[in-house]
Design a protein around this motif. Structure first.
Motif, PDB file in Angstrom:
ATOM      1  N   VAL A  70      58.582  39.737 -13.271  1.00 56.82           N
ATOM      2  CA  VAL A  70      57.866  40.912 -13.749  1.00 56.82           C
ATOM      3  C   VAL A  70      58.126  42.069 -12.790  1.00 56.82           C
ATOM      4  N   GLU A  71      58.294  43.250 -13.325  1.00 52.42           N
ATOM      5  CA  GLU A  71      58.420  44.448 -12.501  1.00 52.42           C
ATOM      6  C   GLU A  71      57.032  45.037 -12.265  1.00 52.42           C
ATOM      7  N   LEU A  72      56.877  45.748 -11.163  1.00 51.92           N
ATOM      8  CA  LEU A  72      55.584  46.351 -10.858  1.00 51.92           C
ATOM      9  C   LEU A  72      55.104  47.233 -12.010  1.00 51.92           C
ATOM     10  N   GLU A  73      56.029  47.954 -12.639  1.00 53.19           N
ATOM     11  CA  GLU A  73      55.670  48.865 -13.728  1.00 53.19           C
ATOM     12  C   GLU A  73      55.214  48.137 -14.989  1.00 53.19           C
ATOM     13  N   ASP A  74      55.474  46.817 -15.073  1.00 50.57           N
ATOM     14  CA  ASP A  74      55.065  46.051 -16.251  1.00 50.57           C
ATOM     15  C   ASP A  74      53.575  45.703 -16.237  1.00 50.57           C
ATOM     16  N   ILE A  75      52.938  45.814 -15.070  1.00 47.41           N
ATOM     17  CA  ILE A  75      51.523  45.456 -14.940  1.00 47.41           C
ATOM     18  C   ILE A  75      50.672  46.421 -15.757  1.00 47.41           C
ATOM     19  N   THR A  76      49.745  45.866 -16.528  1.00 46.19           N
ATOM     20  CA  THR A  76      48.884  46.706 -17.371  1.00 46.19           C
ATOM     21  C   THR A  76      47.462  46.824 -16.839  1.00 46.19           C
ATOM     22  N   HIS A  77      47.027  45.847 -16.031  1.00 49.55           N
ATOM     23  CA  HIS A  77      45.675  45.851 -15.492  1.00 49.55           C
ATOM     24  C   HIS A  77      45.697  45.176 -14.117  1.00 49.55           C
ATOM     25  N   VAL A  78      44.725  45.525 -13.278  1.00 50.49           N
ATOM     26  CA  VAL A  78      44.607  44.932 -11.948  1.00 50.49           C
ATOM     27  C   VAL A  78      43.202  44.375 -11.782  1.00 50.49           C
ATOM     28  N   ALA A  79      43.125  43.146 -11.263  1.00 52.99           N
ATOM     29  CA  ALA A  79      41.834  42.516 -10.961  1.00 52.99           C
ATOM     30  C   ALA A  79      41.832  42.103  -9.495  1.00 52.99           C
ATOM     31  N   VAL A  80      40.689  42.205  -8.853  1.00 51.20           N
ATOM     32  CA  VAL A  80      40.631  41.926  -7.419  1.00 51.20           C
ATOM     33  C   VAL A  80      39.300  41.291  -7.053  1.00 51.20           C
ATOM     34  N   THR A  81      39.336  40.380  -6.086  1.00 48.25           N
ATOM     35  CA  THR A  81      38.096  39.859  -5.513  1.00 48.25           C
ATOM     36  C   THR A  81      37.411  40.984  -4.738  1.00 48.25           C
ATOM     37  N   SER A  82      36.207  41.357  -5.197  1.00 45.23           N
ATOM     38  CA  SER A  82      35.446  42.360  -4.452  1.00 45.23           C
ATOM     39  C   SER A  82      34.243  41.731  -3.760  1.00 45.23           C
ATOM     40  N   GLY A  83      34.102  40.423  -3.869  1.00 47.28           N
ATOM     41  CA  GLY A  83      33.073  39.682  -3.168  1.00 47.28           C
ATOM     42  C   GLY A  83      32.882  38.318  -3.824  1.00 47.28           C
ATOM     43  N   PRO A  84      32.237  37.401  -3.139  1.00 46.31           N
ATOM     44  CA  PRO A  84      31.860  37.449  -1.735  1.00 46.31           C
ATOM     45  C   PRO A  84      33.032  37.056  -0.843  1.00 46.31           C
ATOM     46  N   GLY A  85      32.818  37.078   0.469  1.00 41.30           N
ATOM     47  CA  GLY A  85      33.855  36.693   1.406  1.00 41.30           C
ATOM     48  C   GLY A  85      33.652  37.380   2.740  1.00 41.30           C
ATOM     49  N   LEU A  86      34.605  37.206   3.622  1.00 43.77           N
ATOM     50  CA  LEU A  86      34.573  37.879   4.911  1.00 43.77           C
ATOM     51  C   LEU A  86      34.788  39.371   4.676  1.00 43.77           C
ATOM     52  N   ALA A  87      33.894  40.192   5.180  1.00 45.31           N
ATOM     53  CA  ALA A  87      33.932  41.623   4.859  1.00 45.31           C
ATOM     54  C   ALA A  87      35.276  42.251   5.190  1.00 45.31           C
ATOM     55  N   THR A  88      35.774  42.008   6.402  1.00 44.82           N
ATOM     56  CA  THR A  88      37.043  42.622   6.797  1.00 44.82           C
ATOM     57  C   THR A  88      38.193  42.150   5.922  1.00 44.82           C
ATOM     58  N   ALA A  89      38.140  40.893   5.498  1.00 46.76           N
ATOM     59  CA  ALA A  89      39.212  40.341   4.666  1.00 46.76           C
ATOM     60  C   ALA A  89      39.147  40.893   3.243  1.00 46.76           C
ATOM     61  N   VAL A  90      37.950  40.918   2.669  1.00 49.85           N
ATOM     62  CA  VAL A  90      37.795  41.432   1.306  1.00 49.85           C
ATOM     63  C   VAL A  90      38.282  42.876   1.216  1.00 49.85           C
ATOM     64  N   HIS A  91      37.988  43.669   2.231  1.00 49.24           N
ATOM     65  CA  HIS A  91      38.364  45.084   2.214  1.00 49.24           C
ATOM     66  C   HIS A  91      39.877  45.268   2.116  1.00 49.24           C
ATOM     67  N   VAL A  92      40.646  44.381   2.743  1.00 51.87           N
ATOM     68  CA  VAL A  92      42.106  44.535   2.713  1.00 51.87           C
ATOM     69  C   VAL A  92      42.632  44.359   1.294  1.00 51.87           C
ATOM     70  N   GLY A  93      42.221  43.280   0.624  1.00 54.54           N
ATOM     71  CA  GLY A  93      42.679  43.053  -0.742  1.00 54.54           C
ATOM     72  C   GLY A  93      42.195  44.120  -1.697  1.00 54.54           C
ATOM     73  N   LEU A  94      40.948  44.559  -1.495  1.00 51.34           N
ATOM     74  CA  LEU A  94      40.384  45.591  -2.368  1.00 51.34           C
ATOM     75  C   LEU A  94      41.150  46.900  -2.204  1.00 51.34           C
ATOM     76  N   ALA A  95      41.481  47.251  -0.961  1.00 49.04           N
ATOM     77  CA  ALA A  95      42.244  48.473  -0.736  1.00 49.04           C
ATOM     78  C   ALA A  95      43.629  48.381  -1.366  1.00 49.04           C
TER      79      ALA A  95
END
Length: 349
Positions: A70-95
């Motif tokens: 898949v190419e990056l441009e083929d992505i139609t939606h993005v989903a991300v863990t926004s919690g729970p978890g280690l705060a510093t770790a969650v922030h990296v994926g969310l960003a």
């Protein structure tokens, strides 16, 4: 109409995960783990995990795209863990997820990490049942849930751990036995040559009058510690394999007994076991035997989908998209202590 292609991003602990899912089908994923960097500390160090996520984000995303063709441009939606978890770790994926969604001008969905674990099984065994019991067993969580439609209905907590999660107990006992980290795999490896009946460790919360769905593993961990201390004090060798096998069996007995009771009490015909500890061979075998005897269908995802991964988050995102749910939006913030009530976490904006 082109089928949605959902990118899932996971960084709640020590695995950096990206996965792509379309119409309930896993296209591919990439995972990087920093577990070895934490081994000398006997557990996850949040700052080390966060730095490892930063280093792994771009190459792991690239690996997931290559594995999916898949190419990056083929992505139609993005989903991300926004919690729970280690705060510093969650922030990296969310960003990272926000940056991708913003750059591509695509909708962003915030997903509860534990809902991701529940959804992981659909990538192996097809659509989730209309209703069932879900047992989540991982390093930070041990929860018994009543689940109907994962993205439409409220998720009912029947019981949670009162102290140590099962995976946390594995880590602590592994450290007591000098086996290293993470505890789950090393305990299981040591237990292969052990006798699970050699030591009668406690099965907590199984007595009449106890909460039928709650868990407690702190006392079990303490019992193992006292056993090791006594053997060492008396100058006796510590039978690591026997202790590992007996400890593992005690955990499995409690997990299976409570999960089966929940199925009977709630009239459910399906039990799904997910999370990192679901990779444990003794748990998988014992649960299958118990479910077969009770006439209950057991669903457990493949081992590579048990530990934290982006594919499970993409699976929830894919369900949300197909259900027509509104995106959470770029204003969503990390919620390290998020309680599992719904699969989607709303924007704070």
């Amino acid at each position: 109409m082109t089928s949605p292609i959902v990118l899932g991003v996971e960084s709640s602990c020590d695995e950096t995960g990206f996965g792509l899912v379309s119409n309930g089908r896993l296209l591919g994923q990439g995972i990087a783990s920093s577990a070895q960097q934490h081994a000398e500390f006997g557990g996850v160090v949040p700052e080390i995990a966060a730095r490892a996520h930063l280093d792994a984000v771009v190459p792991t995303l690239e690996n997931s795209l290559a594995a999916s063709d898949v190419e990056l441009e083929d992505i139609t939606h993005v989903a991300v863990t926004s919690g729970p978890g280690l705060a510093t770790a969650v922030h990296v994926g969310l960003a990272a997820a926000k940056a991708i969604a913003w750059a591509l001008d695509k909708p962003l969905y915030g997903v509860h990490h534990l809902a991701g674990h529940a959804a992981a099984d659909l990538l192996d065994h097809g659509p989730l049942p209309d209703k069932g019991i879900v047992l989540i067993v991982s390093g930070g969580h041990t929860s018994l849930l009543e689940v109907h439609d994962l993205v439409e209905d409220d998720i009912v907590h029947l019981g949670d751990t009162l102290d140590d999660a099962a995976g946390e107990a594995f880590d602590k006992v592994a450290r007591l036995l000098g086996l290293g980290y993470p505890g789950g795999p090393v305990i299981s490896a040591a237990a292969v040559d052990g006798n699970p009946s050699a030591f009668r460790f406690p099965r907590a919360m199984l007595r009449p009058g106890d909460d039928p769905y709650a868990f407690s593993f702190s006392g079990l961990k303490t019992a193992v510690a006292r056993t090791v201390e006594k053997l060492e004090r008396d100058g006796d060798p510590v039978p690591v394999a026997d202790i590992a096998a007996s400890f593992e069996q005690a955990v499995v007995d409690v997990l299976v007994a409570k999960a089966l009771r929940a199925c009977r009490d709630k009239g459910m015909q399906t039990l799904t076991i997910v999370g990192g500890v679901a990779a444990n061979k003794r748990l998988r075998t014992h649960a299958q035997e118990a479910c077969d005897a009770a006439g209950i269908q057991l669903r457990v995802p493949s081992i590579d989908l048990c530990t934290d991964n982006g594919a499970m988050i993409a699976a929830v995102g894919d369900m949300l998209v197909r259900a027509g749910k509104e995106p959470s939006g770029l204003a969503i913030s990390a919620d390290p202590s998020a309680v599992l009530e719904r699969a989607q976490l709303p924007s704070a904006g």
